[in-house]
Design an enzyme around this catalytic site. Structure first.
Site, PDB file in Angstrom:
ATOM      1  CG  ASP A 110       1.417   1.250  13.190  1.00 57.58           C
ATOM      2  OD1 ASP A 110       1.740   0.693  12.101  1.00 57.58           O
ATOM      3  OD2 ASP A 110       0.583   0.762  13.930  1.00 57.58           O
ATOM      4  N   GLY A 111       2.226   3.319  10.343  1.00 60.76           N
ATOM      5  CA  GLY A 111       1.227   3.635   8.979  1.00 60.76           C
ATOM      6  C   GLY A 111       1.963   4.151   8.250  1.00 60.76           C
ATOM      7  N   GLY A 112       2.150   3.475   7.095  1.00 59.17           N
ATOM      8  CA  GLY A 112       2.830   4.025   5.847  1.00 59.17           C
ATOM      9  C   GLY A 112       4.393   4.253   5.826  1.00 59.17           C
ATOM     10  CG  MET A 162      -7.562  -3.643  14.277  1.00 56.87           C
ATOM     11  SD  MET A 162      -7.764  -3.506  12.576  1.00 56.87           S
ATOM     12  CE  MET A 162      -6.001  -3.066  12.174  1.00 56.87           C
ATOM     13  CG  HIS A 192       2.969  -3.267  15.305  1.00 56.71           C
ATOM     14  ND1 HIS A 192       3.174  -2.478  16.533  1.00 56.71           N
ATOM     15  CD2 HIS A 192       1.992  -3.168  14.719  1.00 56.71           C
ATOM     16  CE1 HIS A 192       2.451  -1.871  16.181  1.00 56.71           C
ATOM     17  NE2 HIS A 192       1.193  -1.992  15.386  1.00 56.71           N
ATOM     18  N   GLY A 249      -6.687   1.246  11.462  1.00 54.61           N
ATOM     19  CA  GLY A 249      -7.668   0.379  11.109  1.00 54.61           C
ATOM     20  C   GLY A 249      -7.156  -0.613   9.952  1.00 54.61           C
ATOM     21  CG  PHE A 250      -8.322  -0.546   6.914  1.00 53.67           C
ATOM     22  CD1 PHE A 250      -8.693  -1.828   6.612  1.00 53.67           C
ATOM     23  CD2 PHE A 250      -8.971   0.381   7.507  1.00 53.67           C
ATOM     24  CE1 PHE A 250     -10.126  -2.106   6.889  1.00 53.67           C
ATOM     25  CE2 PHE A 250     -10.428   0.249   7.630  1.00 53.67           C
ATOM     26  CZ  PHE A 250     -10.876  -0.836   7.484  1.00 53.67           C
ATOM     27  CG  ASP A 301      -1.442  -3.635  14.054  1.00 53.89           C
ATOM     28  OD1 ASP A 301      -1.488  -2.673  14.545  1.00 53.89           O
ATOM     29  OD2 ASP A 301      -0.953  -3.859  12.687  1.00 53.89           O
ATOM     30  CB  SER A 317       2.747  -4.367  11.033  1.00 48.65           C
ATOM     31  OG  SER A 317       1.112  -4.622  11.442  1.00 48.65           O
ATOM     32  N   GLY A 361       4.440  -2.792   7.787  1.00 53.10           N
ATOM     33  CA  GLY A 361       3.679  -3.905   7.499  1.00 53.10           C
ATOM     34  C   GLY A 361       3.805  -4.302   5.949  1.00 53.10           C
ATOM     35  CB  SER A 362       2.153  -3.011   2.951  1.00 50.72           C
ATOM     36  OG  SER A 362       2.140  -1.812   3.242  1.00 50.72           O
ATOM     37  CG  MET A 376      -5.544   0.245  16.808  1.00 48.87           C
ATOM     38  SD  MET A 376      -5.309  -0.148  15.187  1.00 48.87           S
ATOM     39  CE  MET A 376      -4.388  -1.690  15.264  1.00 48.87           C
ATOM     40  CG  MET A 428      -1.904   5.574  15.406  1.00 49.67           C
ATOM     41  SD  MET A 428      -0.899   3.694  14.797  1.00 49.67           S
ATOM     42  CE  MET A 428      -1.687   3.794  13.309  1.00 49.67           C
ATOM     43  CG  HIS A 464      -1.345  -0.678  17.791  1.00 49.40           C
ATOM     44  ND1 HIS A 464      -1.457  -0.058  16.512  1.00 49.40           N
ATOM     45  CD2 HIS A 464      -2.050   0.362  18.329  1.00 49.40           C
ATOM     46  CE1 HIS A 464      -1.868   1.131  16.530  1.00 49.40           C
ATOM     47  NE2 HIS A 464      -2.400   1.241  17.646  1.00 49.40           N
TER      48      HIS A 464
HETATM   49  C1  DX5 Z   1      -3.069   0.104  11.075  1.00 52.50           C
HETATM   50  C2  DX5 Z   1      -2.095  -0.577  11.875  1.00 52.50           C
HETATM   51  C3  DX5 Z   1      -0.721  -0.844  11.203  1.00 52.50           C
HETATM   52  C4  DX5 Z   1      -0.523  -1.454   9.974  1.00 52.50           C
HETATM   53  C5  DX5 Z   1       0.742  -0.767   9.218  1.00 52.50           C
HETATM   54  O1  DX5 Z   1      -4.092   0.561  11.893  1.00 52.50           O
HETATM   55  O2  DX5 Z   1      -1.727  -0.097  13.332  1.00 52.50           O
HETATM   56  O3  DX5 Z   1       0.179  -1.258  12.117  1.00 52.50           O
HETATM   57  O4  DX5 Z   1      -0.361  -2.763   9.924  1.00 52.50           O
HETATM   58  O5  DX5 Z   1       0.395  -1.136   8.063  1.00 52.50           O
HETATM   59  P1  DX5 Z   1       1.400  -0.553   6.928  1.00 52.50           P
HETATM   60  O6  DX5 Z   1       2.898  -0.465   7.159  1.00 52.50           O
HETATM   61  O7  DX5 Z   1       1.211  -1.331   5.531  1.00 52.50           O
HETATM   62  O8  DX5 Z   1       0.889   0.829   6.539  1.00 52.50           O
HETATM   63 ZN    ZN Z   2      -0.375  -1.016  14.403  1.00 56.73          ZN
END
Ligand code: DX5
Ligand code: ZN
Length: 230
Positions: A178-180, A40, A36, A149-150, A38, A11, A200-201, A71, A144, A69
Site C-alpha cells: 500500500d502506497g505509491g 486515520m 481498501h 497518512g496520505f 483507510d 483505496s 488509490g490515486s 492507522m 507499507m 486499514h
Molecule cells: C496511505 C494509505 C493508502 C493510500 C494509498 O496512508 O494507507 O491506502 O490511500 O494511496 P496511493 O495509492 O495514492 O499511494
Molecule cells: Zn491504506
C-alpha cells in the site's frame, strides 16, 4: 477466487467523498476485488479520515469485501466498532502504542471482536522480524511502501525485501502492499510475492477504471506467477 489470485483493491481515500456510493459502484463495475478503507485518527498518523459510521455506509452500498486499514493508536479499543461496520479484513499497525509489547494479544483481541480476517501492517522503518511472534496467526501482512497518512506519495523500493523476508520467516498468508502502487511499481511488488495490490490515486486518478484495474491485475498475475510459492 482462489487463495493464489491477485486481488486489486482501490483505496477509497482517493475517491470523490462527495459521492462515495457512486465511486464504490464505479470501481466495482470496473473489476475491483475489494475496497481498501483507510482509517486515520490524527495521532498515529498526521491526518484524519473516516470512522465507523462512514465505513458502515460504505459497507451498505458495497458488494465486495472491505479491507479496513487502521492507522490509529488504539486498534483493540475500536476493533468491535469496525467489525460491526462491516470490515472483512481488519488490519492494525504493529507500531500502534496500544499493542506495542503484546502483538499476540492484539491479534487475539481482534479475533475476539469478530474480525473475519486479521491483518497486521508495518511502516517503512519497521523490520519484518518484529512480526515473528504472530506470523502463524494473522491472515495478511500489509507492508507499507510509503509513510502512512496520505495518498499520492512516491513508492519506497527499499521495502520490497520485506516480502521475501516474511516468507523466509514462515508466513503463508496474503502479502499486501500500500502506497505509491501504479504501473511502474506493481510488477516489482508482485515479483516479490505481493498478492494484494492497493492503489488509490493510480485508479481514481485514471479516466478508465476498468482498463487500469485489468492492466494492474494482468501485470501482477504475470509477475507473481514467476514467483516460487511458499
Ligand atoms: C496511505 C494509505 C493508502 C493510500 C494509498 O496512508 O494507507 O491506502 O490511500 O494511496 P496511493 O495509492 O495514492 O499511494
Ligand atoms: Zn491504506
Amino acid at each position: 477466487m482462489t487463495s493464489s489470485d491477485v486481488l486489486i483493491l482501490p483505496s477509497l481515500l482517493a475517491c470523490d467523498f462527495t459521492r462515495i456510493a457512486e465511486e464504490v459502484e464505479r470501481v466495482e463495475a470496473a473489476g475491483a476485488d475489494a475496497l481498501h478503507v483507510d482509517v486515520m485518527d490524527g495521532h498515529f498518523v498526521p491526518n484524519l479520515s473516516i470512522g465507523p459510521p462512514v465505513v458502515s455506509c460504505v459497507h451498505k452500498v458495497a458488494k465486495v469485501p472491505l479491507d479496513v486499514h487502521l492507522m490509529i493508536d488504539e486498534p483493540v479499543r475500536y476493533a468491535k466498532d469496525y467489525v460491526k461496520a462491516g470490515a472483512h479484513w481488519l488490519t492494525f499497525h504493529a507500531e500502534a502504542p496500544e499493542v506495542l509489547g503484546d502483538l499476540p494479544g492484539a491479534v487475539a483481541a481482534l479475533r475476539a471482536a469478530g474480525a473475519p480476517q486479521v491483518g497486521v501492517s508495518i511502516k517503512p522503518g519497521t523490520a519484518p522480524e518484529v512480526l515473528a511472534p504472530i506470523l502463524a496467526d494473522v491472515d495478511l501482512v500489509l507492508v507499507m511502501s510509503v509513510e502512512p497518512g496520505f495518498g499520492g506519495q512516491s513508492f519506497m523500493p527499499e521495502v520490497l525485501g520485506k516480502l521475501p523476508a516474511l516468507r523466509a520467516l514462515g508466513f503463508q498468508g496474503r502479502l499486501e502492499m500500500d502506497g505509491g502502487l501504479a504501473a511502474g511499481t506493481i510488477p516489482a511488488c508482485a515479483a516479490m510475492g505481493c498478492d494484494m495490490i492497493v492503489a488509490g490515486s493510480a485508479i481514481f486518478g485514471s479516466d478508465d477504471f476498468a482498463g487500469t484495474i485489468s492492466r494492474f491485475r494482468a501485470m501482477a498475475q504475470a509477475a507473481l506467477a514467476g514467483q516460487p510459492l511458499p
